[in-house]
Motif scaffolding. Sequence first.
Motif, short mmCIF file in Angstrom:
data_model
loop_
_atom_site.label_atom_id
_atom_site.label_comp_id
_atom_site.label_asym_id
_atom_site.label_seq_id
_atom_site.Cartn_x
_atom_site.Cartn_y
_atom_site.Cartn_z
N GLU A 171 0.84 -1.19 0.00
CA GLU A 171 0.00 0.00 0.00
C GLU A 171 0.88 1.25 0.00
O GLU A 171 1.40 1.64 1.05
CB GLU A 171 -0.89 0.03 1.25
CG GLU A 171 -1.96 -1.04 1.28
CD GLU A 171 -3.04 -0.71 2.30
OE1 GLU A 171 -4.21 -0.71 1.94
OE2 GLU A 171 -2.68 -0.43 3.46
N ALA A 175 -1.10 6.84 -1.69
CA ALA A 175 -2.32 6.49 -2.42
C ALA A 175 -3.46 6.04 -1.50
O ALA A 175 -4.53 5.70 -1.98
CB ALA A 175 -2.02 5.38 -3.43
N ARG A 180 -5.67 9.05 -5.17
CA ARG A 180 -4.58 8.74 -6.09
C ARG A 180 -4.30 7.25 -6.04
O ARG A 180 -4.49 6.61 -5.01
CB ARG A 180 -3.31 9.51 -5.72
CG ARG A 180 -3.44 11.00 -5.76
CD ARG A 180 -2.15 11.68 -5.32
NE ARG A 180 -1.02 11.31 -6.18
CZ ARG A 180 0.22 11.75 -5.98
NH1 ARG A 180 0.50 12.55 -4.96
NH2 ARG A 180 1.19 11.40 -6.80
N THR A 181 -3.85 6.72 -7.11
CA THR A 181 -3.47 5.31 -7.11
C THR A 181 -2.25 5.13 -8.00
O THR A 181 -2.05 5.90 -8.95
CB THR A 181 -4.63 4.41 -7.61
OG1 THR A 181 -4.27 3.04 -7.44
CG2 THR A 181 -4.96 4.68 -9.06
N ALA A 187 2.53 -0.29 -9.81
CA ALA A 187 2.22 -1.29 -8.80
C ALA A 187 2.89 -2.62 -9.13
O ALA A 187 3.46 -3.28 -8.25
CB ALA A 187 0.71 -1.47 -8.68
N TYR A 210 -2.59 -5.47 -3.64
CA TYR A 210 -2.36 -4.04 -3.81
C TYR A 210 -3.44 -3.27 -3.07
O TYR A 210 -4.62 -3.62 -3.14
CB TYR A 210 -2.37 -3.63 -5.29
CG TYR A 210 -2.27 -2.12 -5.43
CD1 TYR A 210 -1.06 -1.47 -5.23
CD2 TYR A 210 -3.40 -1.34 -5.67
CE1 TYR A 210 -0.96 -0.09 -5.28
CE2 TYR A 210 -3.32 0.03 -5.73
CZ TYR A 210 -2.11 0.66 -5.53
OH TYR A 210 -2.02 2.02 -5.56
N GLY A 212 -4.69 0.95 -2.02
CA GLY A 212 -4.44 2.37 -2.23
C GLY A 212 -5.44 2.93 -3.22
O GLY A 212 -5.18 2.95 -4.43
N SER A 213 -6.61 3.35 -2.72
CA SER A 213 -7.66 3.92 -3.56
C SER A 213 -8.09 2.96 -4.67
O SER A 213 -8.31 3.37 -5.83
CB SER A 213 -7.22 5.27 -4.15
OG SER A 213 -6.96 6.21 -3.12
N VAL A 214 -8.23 1.67 -4.32
CA VAL A 214 -8.74 0.69 -5.28
C VAL A 214 -10.25 0.87 -5.42
O VAL A 214 -10.97 0.97 -4.44
CB VAL A 214 -8.43 -0.75 -4.83
CG1 VAL A 214 -9.02 -1.75 -5.82
CG2 VAL A 214 -6.93 -0.95 -4.69
N ASN A 218 -10.85 0.85 -11.44
CA ASN A 218 -9.43 0.59 -11.74
C ASN A 218 -8.99 -0.82 -11.35
O ASN A 218 -7.84 -1.21 -11.59
CB ASN A 218 -8.51 1.62 -11.06
CG ASN A 218 -8.62 1.63 -9.55
OD1 ASN A 218 -9.02 0.66 -8.93
ND2 ASN A 218 -8.23 2.74 -8.93
N LEU A 222 -5.53 -3.30 -12.56
CA LEU A 222 -4.56 -3.70 -11.56
C LEU A 222 -4.43 -5.22 -11.50
O LEU A 222 -3.33 -5.77 -11.48
CB LEU A 222 -4.95 -3.15 -10.19
CG LEU A 222 -4.78 -1.64 -10.00
CD1 LEU A 222 -5.56 -1.17 -8.77
CD2 LEU A 222 -3.31 -1.28 -9.85
#
Length: 249
Positions: A171, A175, A180-181, A187, A210, A212-214, A218, A222
Motif C-alpha cells: 500500500e 495512495a 490517487r493510485t 504497482a 495491492y 491504495g484507492s482501489v 481501476n 490492476l
Amino acid sequence: MTATKKSRTRLVMGNWKMHGSLAANAELLTGLRLGQADPAVEIAVCAPFPYMAQVSVALAGSHISWGAQDVSAHAQGAYTGEVSAAMLADFGCRWVLVGHSERRSMHGESSQLVAEKAVAALAGGLAPVVCVGETLAEQEAGQTAQIIEQQLAPVLALGAQALAKIVVAYEPVWAIGTGRTATPEQAQQVHAGIRASLAHAGAQQTRILYGGSVKASNAASLFAMGDIDGALVGGASLVAQEFLRIAAA
C-alpha cells in the motif's frame, strides 16, 4: 521459480478502518452475503474490534471470511487496550492486518514489531496480512524499493514455513485515502520486487495484494498485472455493491 498467477487464489479484502455502527454494518453485511461472488475469488472484511461478534454471526456459513485490523504481539498479560490472537480466534477470526501504514505512522510501530505481531498471529492460528509501503517523499526520492526491503526484512527472516501462511499487502502511503493510485505498471514493478524477495526466501506461493484507492473502475487493470493477486480495499469496501464489483473484476 515463482508460482504462476493461476496457482495463487485471488483475495479481495476490505479494511473498514474506524467506520461502522451496528445498523450500518448489518446493512453492509447483508448486501455482501446476498451478492453474487466468483467462487474462485476469496472475499474477506476486516472490522473494528467492537463489531467482531456481529460480523462473526452475520457471516457464519457464508462465502465471506473476516479479520481484525490489528493484534497484540503478546499472548496475554497486563497490556491494557490490546487484543490477543487467541481472543480474535475465539470469535472465528481468520485474518489480521499487521503493520498498516496508519499503525506505523500514528503509533510508531517498527518493522520488527510488525514481524512479532505476525508471529503472534500465526501462533494463534490467524493469517497475518503484512502491510508495507512508502510515503510520497520516499517515492519521489526513488527510495521505494529500499523502504519495502527494510519493512519486509524482519518478516522474510521468519522463513518459508511462516511465509507460506502470510499475505503481503503493498500500500503506497501516498495512495491511501487520497484518491490517487499507482498506475498498474507502477504497482506491478513493486509487486515484482516483493515477489522476487519472497521467492528468494522460498515462499513462491505467498500472495501479494495491492491497496491504495482501489475502486471498481481501476480494479481490473490492476488485477491484470502478473504479480498482483488481489486487493486490500479501504473506503470502497464500505459500499457492498462497489466492493463486490471490485471482487468480480
